[in-house]
Design a protein around this motif. Structure first.
Motif, PDB file in Angstrom:
ATOM      1  N   ILE A  69     -23.554 -16.816   0.638  1.00  0.00           N
ATOM      2  CA  ILE A  69     -22.656 -17.313   1.684  1.00  0.00           C
ATOM      3  C   ILE A  69     -22.446 -16.242   2.753  1.00  0.00           C
ATOM      4  O   ILE A  69     -22.463 -16.534   3.945  1.00  0.00           O
ATOM      5  N   ARG A  70     -22.227 -15.003   2.316  1.00  0.00           N
ATOM      6  CA  ARG A  70     -21.983 -13.914   3.261  1.00  0.00           C
ATOM      7  C   ARG A  70     -23.153 -13.738   4.224  1.00  0.00           C
ATOM      8  O   ARG A  70     -22.964 -13.467   5.411  1.00  0.00           O
ATOM      9  N   SER A  71     -24.371 -13.921   3.733  1.00  0.00           N
ATOM     10  CA  SER A  71     -25.530 -13.777   4.619  1.00  0.00           C
ATOM     11  C   SER A  71     -25.646 -14.937   5.612  1.00  0.00           C
ATOM     12  O   SER A  71     -26.253 -14.789   6.658  1.00  0.00           O
ATOM     13  N   LEU A  72     -25.034 -16.084   5.285  1.00  0.00           N
ATOM     14  CA  LEU A  72     -25.098 -17.256   6.164  1.00  0.00           C
ATOM     15  C   LEU A  72     -23.864 -17.413   7.055  1.00  0.00           C
ATOM     16  O   LEU A  72     -23.840 -18.280   7.923  1.00  0.00           O
ATOM     17  N   LEU A  73     -22.830 -16.590   6.876  1.00  0.00           N
ATOM     18  CA  LEU A  73     -21.572 -16.732   7.615  1.00  0.00           C
ATOM     19  C   LEU A  73     -21.714 -16.781   9.135  1.00  0.00           C
ATOM     20  O   LEU A  73     -21.036 -17.582   9.774  1.00  0.00           O
ATOM     21  N   PRO A  74     -22.551 -15.959   9.764  1.00  0.00           N
ATOM     22  CA  PRO A  74     -22.626 -16.007  11.234  1.00  0.00           C
ATOM     23  C   PRO A  74     -23.109 -17.353  11.776  1.00  0.00           C
ATOM     24  O   PRO A  74     -22.865 -17.662  12.934  1.00  0.00           O
ATOM     25  N   MET A  75     -23.761 -18.141  10.960  1.00  0.00           N
ATOM     26  CA  MET A  75     -24.312 -19.411  11.431  1.00  0.00           C
ATOM     27  C   MET A  75     -23.461 -20.622  11.040  1.00  0.00           C
ATOM     28  O   MET A  75     -23.852 -21.749  11.269  1.00  0.00           O
ATOM     29  N   ILE A  76     -22.285 -20.395  10.451  1.00  0.00           N
ATOM     30  CA  ILE A  76     -21.444 -21.489   9.973  1.00  0.00           C
ATOM     31  C   ILE A  76     -20.332 -21.768  10.973  1.00  0.00           C
ATOM     32  O   ILE A  76     -19.703 -20.850  11.496  1.00  0.00           O
ATOM     33  N   ILE A  77     -20.094 -23.049  11.245  1.00  0.00           N
ATOM     34  CA  ILE A  77     -19.052 -23.482  12.170  1.00  0.00           C
ATOM     35  C   ILE A  77     -17.688 -23.059  11.622  1.00  0.00           C
ATOM     36  O   ILE A  77     -17.407 -23.262  10.447  1.00  0.00           O
ATOM     37  N   PRO A  78     -16.804 -22.490  12.454  1.00  0.00           N
ATOM     38  CA  PRO A  78     -15.475 -22.089  11.972  1.00  0.00           C
ATOM     39  C   PRO A  78     -14.529 -23.284  11.833  1.00  0.00           C
ATOM     40  O   PRO A  78     -14.770 -24.360  12.377  1.00  0.00           O
ATOM     41  N   GLY A  79     -13.455 -23.066  11.082  1.00  0.00           N
ATOM     42  CA  GLY A  79     -12.401 -24.068  10.971  1.00  0.00           C
ATOM     43  C   GLY A  79     -12.549 -25.027   9.812  1.00  0.00           C
ATOM     44  O   GLY A  79     -11.954 -26.097   9.825  1.00  0.00           O
ATOM     45  N   LEU A  80     -13.315 -24.688   8.784  1.00  0.00           N
ATOM     46  CA  LEU A  80     -13.531 -25.581   7.652  1.00  0.00           C
ATOM     47  C   LEU A  80     -13.015 -24.948   6.369  1.00  0.00           C
ATOM     48  O   LEU A  80     -12.860 -23.741   6.281  1.00  0.00           O
ATOM     49  N   LYS A  81     -12.782 -25.791   5.382  1.00  0.00           N
ATOM     50  CA  LYS A  81     -12.487 -25.326   4.033  1.00  0.00           C
ATOM     51  C   LYS A  81     -13.548 -25.929   3.128  1.00  0.00           C
ATOM     52  O   LYS A  81     -13.754 -27.142   3.126  1.00  0.00           O
ATOM     53  N   VAL A  82     -14.230 -25.080   2.377  1.00  0.00           N
ATOM     54  CA  VAL A  82     -15.372 -25.500   1.567  1.00  0.00           C
ATOM     55  C   VAL A  82     -15.167 -25.033   0.134  1.00  0.00           C
ATOM     56  O   VAL A  82     -14.833 -23.877  -0.098  1.00  0.00           O
ATOM     57  N   VAL A  83     -15.368 -25.951  -0.826  1.00  0.00           N
ATOM     58  CA  VAL A  83     -15.355 -25.590  -2.238  1.00  0.00           C
ATOM     59  C   VAL A  83     -16.731 -25.910  -2.800  1.00  0.00           C
ATOM     60  O   VAL A  83     -17.222 -27.034  -2.672  1.00  0.00           O
ATOM     61  N   ILE A  84     -17.348 -24.911  -3.415  1.00  0.00           N
ATOM     62  CA  ILE A  84     -18.668 -25.077  -4.018  1.00  0.00           C
ATOM     63  C   ILE A  84     -18.497 -25.061  -5.527  1.00  0.00           C
ATOM     64  O   ILE A  84     -17.957 -24.105  -6.094  1.00  0.00           O
ATOM     65  N   THR A  85     -18.950 -26.133  -6.172  1.00  0.00           N
ATOM     66  CA  THR A  85     -18.887 -26.249  -7.621  1.00  0.00           C
ATOM     67  C   THR A  85     -20.299 -26.144  -8.170  1.00  0.00           C
ATOM     68  O   THR A  85     -21.208 -26.812  -7.683  1.00  0.00           O
ATOM     69  N   VAL A  86     -20.470 -25.300  -9.166  1.00  0.00           N
ATOM     70  CA  VAL A  86     -21.772 -25.154  -9.802  1.00  0.00           C
ATOM     71  C   VAL A  86     -21.888 -26.233 -10.866  1.00  0.00           C
ATOM     72  O   VAL A  86     -21.014 -26.373 -11.719  1.00  0.00           O
ATOM     73  N   LEU A  87     -22.962 -27.008 -10.795  1.00  0.00           N
ATOM     74  CA  LEU A  87     -23.189 -28.079 -11.756  1.00  0.00           C
ATOM     75  C   LEU A  87     -23.899 -27.545 -12.988  1.00  0.00           C
ATOM     76  O   LEU A  87     -24.613 -26.544 -12.928  1.00  0.00           O
TER      77      LEU A  87
END
Length: 126
Positions: free
Chosen positions: A75-93
């Protein structure tokens, strides 16, 4: 290194808001829930991420924490390309086989594109 503090989703009420009102997107290893905020304003708050890994994945905290660290690094490597103002929860299946960092990075990038929160990319790119 983890995520910067401004990009962490920490409070239980924030997690529950994302679970209740967020849209979800699924891949083979992840379930991503996205709650849109106010990203049209001039200075939106940064996108915040939370990671959820059940004990069904592994009973060992060492394994779960390693997965969290790998996801946070991706995620940290992709942060500059992500739109601001969101809340995201990632669940590992639950999956039988382990993933490596490159696979996490590729799959997270595909999920972000699928959910239209990646700058300059649409669903048609993949």
């Amino acid at each position: 290194m983890g995520l910067p503090k401004v990009h962490r989703l920490k409070k239980t009420k924030d997690f529950q808001a994302v679970y209740k009102r967020g849209q979800y997107y699924k891949s083979s290893h992840f379930l991503m829930r996205v709650l849109s905020g106010d990203h049209q304003t001039k200075n939106p708050f940064p996108t915040q991420f939370g990671i959820s890994i059940s004990q069904k994945i592994s009973k060992k905290a060492v394994v779960r924490n390693r997965l969290k660290r790998q996801i946070k690094a991706a995620i940290r490597s992709l942060l500059p390309m992500i739109i601001p103002g969101l809340k995201v929860v990632i669940t590992v299946l639950h999956n039988r086989n382990e993933c490596n960092y490159e696979h996490f990075l590729r799959e997270l990038k595909q999920l972000l594109v699928k959910s239209n929160i990646f700058y300059g990319h649409t669903k048609e790119c993949f």
